[in-house]
Design a protein around this motif. Structure first.
Motif, mmCIF file in Angstrom:
data_model
loop_
_atom_site.group_PDB
_atom_site.id
_atom_site.type_symbol
_atom_site.label_atom_id
_atom_site.label_comp_id
_atom_site.label_asym_id
_atom_site.label_seq_id
_atom_site.Cartn_x
_atom_site.Cartn_y
_atom_site.Cartn_z
ATOM 1 N N LYS A 19 0.862 -1.182 0.000
ATOM 2 C CA LYS A 19 0.000 0.000 0.000
ATOM 3 C C LYS A 19 0.899 1.232 0.000
ATOM 4 N N THR A 20 0.756 2.085 -1.025
ATOM 5 C CA THR A 20 1.584 3.281 -1.147
ATOM 6 C C THR A 20 1.047 4.397 -0.266
ATOM 7 N N ASP A 21 1.818 5.470 -0.124
ATOM 8 C CA ASP A 21 1.366 6.622 0.660
ATOM 9 C C ASP A 21 0.086 7.226 0.108
ATOM 10 N N SER A 22 -0.119 7.112 -1.214
ATOM 11 C CA SER A 22 -1.324 7.680 -1.826
ATOM 12 C C SER A 22 -2.520 6.730 -1.750
ATOM 13 N N GLY A 23 -2.333 5.539 -1.152
ATOM 14 C CA GLY A 23 -3.428 4.592 -0.968
ATOM 15 C C GLY A 23 -3.591 3.577 -2.075
ATOM 16 N N GLU A 24 -2.750 3.638 -3.088
ATOM 17 C CA GLU A 24 -2.823 2.670 -4.176
ATOM 18 C C GLU A 24 -2.075 1.400 -3.800
ATOM 19 N N THR A 25 -2.311 0.346 -4.559
ATOM 20 C CA THR A 25 -1.586 -0.905 -4.351
ATOM 21 C C THR A 25 -0.541 -1.057 -5.437
ATOM 22 N N ALA A 26 0.703 -1.283 -5.015
ATOM 23 C CA ALA A 26 1.808 -1.553 -5.931
ATOM 24 C C ALA A 26 2.232 -2.999 -5.721
ATOM 25 N N GLN A 27 2.415 -3.721 -6.809
ATOM 26 C CA GLN A 27 2.877 -5.104 -6.742
ATOM 27 C C GLN A 27 4.348 -5.150 -7.119
ATOM 28 N N ILE A 28 5.140 -5.818 -6.296
ATOM 29 C CA ILE A 28 6.552 -6.014 -6.594
ATOM 30 C C ILE A 28 6.751 -7.506 -6.843
ATOM 31 N N ALA A 29 7.262 -7.823 -8.034
ATOM 32 C CA ALA A 29 7.431 -9.222 -8.433
ATOM 33 C C ALA A 29 8.778 -9.412 -9.117
ATOM 34 N N ALA A 30 9.309 -10.628 -9.012
ATOM 35 C CA ALA A 30 10.572 -10.970 -9.660
ATOM 36 C C ALA A 30 10.436 -10.793 -11.165
ATOM 37 N N ALA A 31 11.480 -10.192 -11.774
ATOM 38 C CA ALA A 31 11.479 -9.989 -13.226
ATOM 39 C C ALA A 31 12.909 -9.743 -13.695
ATOM 40 N N GLY A 32 13.379 -10.542 -14.622
ATOM 41 C CA GLY A 32 14.666 -10.315 -15.263
ATOM 42 C C GLY A 32 15.852 -10.145 -14.341
ATOM 43 N N GLY A 33 15.977 -10.948 -13.325
ATOM 44 C CA GLY A 33 17.108 -10.849 -12.412
ATOM 45 C C GLY A 33 16.948 -9.787 -11.337
ATOM 46 N N GLY A 34 15.818 -9.132 -11.303
ATOM 47 C CA GLY A 34 15.537 -8.112 -10.294
ATOM 48 C C GLY A 34 14.060 -8.147 -9.930
ATOM 49 N N LYS A 59 -5.613 5.395 -10.607
ATOM 50 C CA LYS A 59 -5.659 6.027 -11.928
ATOM 51 C C LYS A 59 -4.644 5.424 -12.898
ATOM 52 N N HIS A 60 -3.506 4.997 -12.405
ATOM 53 C CA HIS A 60 -2.428 4.477 -13.252
ATOM 54 C C HIS A 60 -2.275 2.959 -13.140
ATOM 55 N N SER A 61 -3.369 2.277 -12.830
ATOM 56 C CA SER A 61 -3.343 0.822 -12.671
ATOM 57 C C SER A 61 -2.760 0.151 -13.913
ATOM 58 N N CYS A 94 15.904 14.171 -2.442
ATOM 59 C CA CYS A 94 15.239 12.874 -2.334
ATOM 60 C C CYS A 94 13.874 13.017 -1.686
ATOM 61 N N LYS A 95 12.974 12.138 -2.081
ATOM 62 C CA LYS A 95 11.655 12.058 -1.465
ATOM 63 C C LYS A 95 11.417 10.600 -1.091
ATOM 64 N N THR A 96 10.946 10.375 0.127
ATOM 65 C CA THR A 96 10.708 9.015 0.605
ATOM 66 C C THR A 96 9.232 8.799 0.871
ATOM 67 N N GLN A 97 8.742 7.645 0.450
ATOM 68 C CA GLN A 97 7.399 7.198 0.799
ATOM 69 C C GLN A 97 7.548 5.940 1.642
ATOM 70 N N ASN A 98 6.642 5.772 2.573
ATOM 71 C CA ASN A 98 6.643 4.584 3.427
ATOM 72 C C ASN A 98 5.454 3.717 3.062
ATOM 73 N N TRP A 99 5.754 2.565 2.462
ATOM 74 C CA TRP A 99 4.724 1.642 2.002
ATOM 75 C C TRP A 99 4.529 0.555 3.055
ATOM 76 N N LYS A 100 3.327 0.011 3.108
ATOM 77 C CA LYS A 100 3.000 -1.047 4.060
ATOM 78 C C LYS A 100 2.569 -2.299 3.297
ATOM 79 N N ARG A 101 3.035 -3.451 3.781
ATOM 80 C CA ARG A 101 2.657 -4.716 3.144
ATOM 81 C C ARG A 101 1.162 -4.967 3.322
ATOM 82 N N GLN A 102 0.542 -5.445 2.263
ATOM 83 C CA GLN A 102 -0.891 -5.762 2.343
ATOM 84 C C GLN A 102 -1.086 -7.230 2.578
#
Length: 114
Positions: free
Chosen positions: A30-45, A54-56, A106-114
């Protein structure tokens, strides 16, 4: 009896192995703006893709593990498509996601695991 024991041990090893294979950064956040971001393995990273809002469906970053819960790569602001050097630090269910211009601004956002 021996066959059941062997099957139980093999199943335990497979389940434990697949649980250990996932990197701590993988999952939905869960991002600071309330959206859900998925982080998944891809190409060695790891690829970061927005899953809600809005940017789903938009890929907004790439990270590679640096060790000790730290990651380095790029992060894109989905509103203006500007890409910044990025750092991420994970501690438990919290992820500090940082985007920087010239390492100084720099700008930091604090995301929380869903």
């Amino acid at each position: 009896m021996f066959r059941r024991l062997t099957l139980a041990i093999a199943t335990s090893i497979i389940v434990a192995g697949s649980a250990m294979a996932a990197d701590p950064i993988e999952g939905n956040w869960k991002t600071d703006s309330g959206e859900t971001a998925q982080i998944a393995a891809a190409g060695g990273g790891f690829a970061i893709t927005l899953r809600t809002g809005k940017h789903s469906g938009k890929r907004i970053g790439e990270m590679k593990a640096n060790g000790s819960g730290k990651y380095k790569g790029t992060i894109t602001d989905p509103a203006d498509d500007k890409t910044y050097s990025g750092n991420a630090t994970i501690k438990g269910n919290a992820l500090a996601m940082q985007g920087c211009v010239a390492v100084v601004f720099c700008k930091t956002q604090n995301w929380k695991r869903q």
